[in-house]
Design an enzyme around this catalytic site. Sequence first.
Site, PDB file in Angstrom:
ATOM      1  N   SER A  53       0.861  -1.177   0.000  1.00 30.51           N
ATOM      2  CA  SER A  53       0.000   0.000   0.000  1.00 30.51           C
ATOM      3  C   SER A  53       0.894   1.222   0.000  1.00 30.51           C
ATOM      4  CB  SER A  53      -0.914   0.010   1.231  1.00 30.51           C
ATOM      5  OG  SER A  53      -1.781   1.132   1.199  1.00 30.51           O
ATOM      6  N   GLU A  54       0.621   2.187  -0.903  1.00 31.67           N
ATOM      7  CA  GLU A  54       1.584   3.276  -1.103  1.00 31.67           C
ATOM      8  C   GLU A  54       1.744   4.212   0.084  1.00 31.67           C
ATOM      9  OE1 GLU A  54      -1.908   4.565  -3.870  1.00 31.67           O
ATOM     10  OE2 GLU A  54      -1.106   2.703  -3.056  1.00 31.67           O
ATOM     11  N   ASN A  55       0.852   4.106   1.079  1.00 33.29           N
ATOM     12  CA  ASN A  55       1.065   4.924   2.275  1.00 33.29           C
ATOM     13  C   ASN A  55       2.122   4.327   3.204  1.00 33.29           C
ATOM     14  OD1 ASN A  55      -0.827   2.835   2.814  1.00 33.29           O
ATOM     15  ND2 ASN A  55      -1.484   3.869   4.676  1.00 33.29           N
ATOM     16  N   GLY A  56       2.705   3.166   2.805  1.00 37.15           N
ATOM     17  CA  GLY A  56       3.859   2.656   3.542  1.00 37.15           C
ATOM     18  C   GLY A  56       3.711   1.301   4.194  1.00 37.15           C
ATOM     19  N   SER A  95       8.257   4.167   0.258  1.00 39.75           N
ATOM     20  CA  SER A  95       7.216   3.426  -0.431  1.00 39.75           C
ATOM     21  C   SER A  95       7.175   3.790  -1.910  1.00 39.75           C
ATOM     22  CB  SER A  95       5.856   3.708   0.223  1.00 39.75           C
ATOM     23  OG  SER A  95       4.832   2.979  -0.416  1.00 39.75           O
TER      24      SER A  95
END
Length: 220
Positions: A53-56, A95
């Site tokens: 998930s690109e939020n980390g 990320s």
Amino acid sequence: MNVLDACKPLTRNEMAARVARDIPEGWFVNLGIGAPLKVADYVPAEREVIFHSENGILGMGPAPAPDNINRWLINAGKQYVTLRTGGSYMHHADSFALIRGGHLDLCVLGAFQVAANGDIANWSTSDNDTAPAVGGAMDLAAGARQLWVLMEHTTKSNESRLVRRCTYPLTALGAVKRVYTNLAVIDVTSDGFAVRELVAGLTLEALQKVTDAPLRVASM
């Protein structure tokens, strides 16, 4: 008579489960905001698919039970998720370095439109839309080794989302390799859209009637 009356379109959950079945063992996969986030719920625990998930988050698991929510653990769509064994957290910049560095095997995005040449449009300039800016989808479409799209086959007003040419602002050019809709699984090839699978009761002729771009049967 509606051409789709003879078939039963897939629900969003069924569409997500269909995508999950096709993800190879060991792949690193980003799931876009919206319907694609449901895919993580349908990969069996014994299969190793590493969701990002690109939020980390790397090693994201399915949605938690209502009585087992960690309020600090959310995905990029602000939904509660779990962490699989071996999963990790990272800074937002790290990320995106993972995304831009070509380390993702696959990204599954939602879309407003996909063109026959693989162009994808999944954002809008309208103030009323839920995706008013291109955001991280641009990085994901360019950085992932494969891009699949999960979306309804038509809009609420019965306009085709599979088009000859996108009319929405483009997210990426020629990036999409496969499309999963509530009616079919369709590959994007050098010769346009090739239908791999239809829902029960649906014919290619009926699907073509609700599809703007030309369709053909995929070579298996």
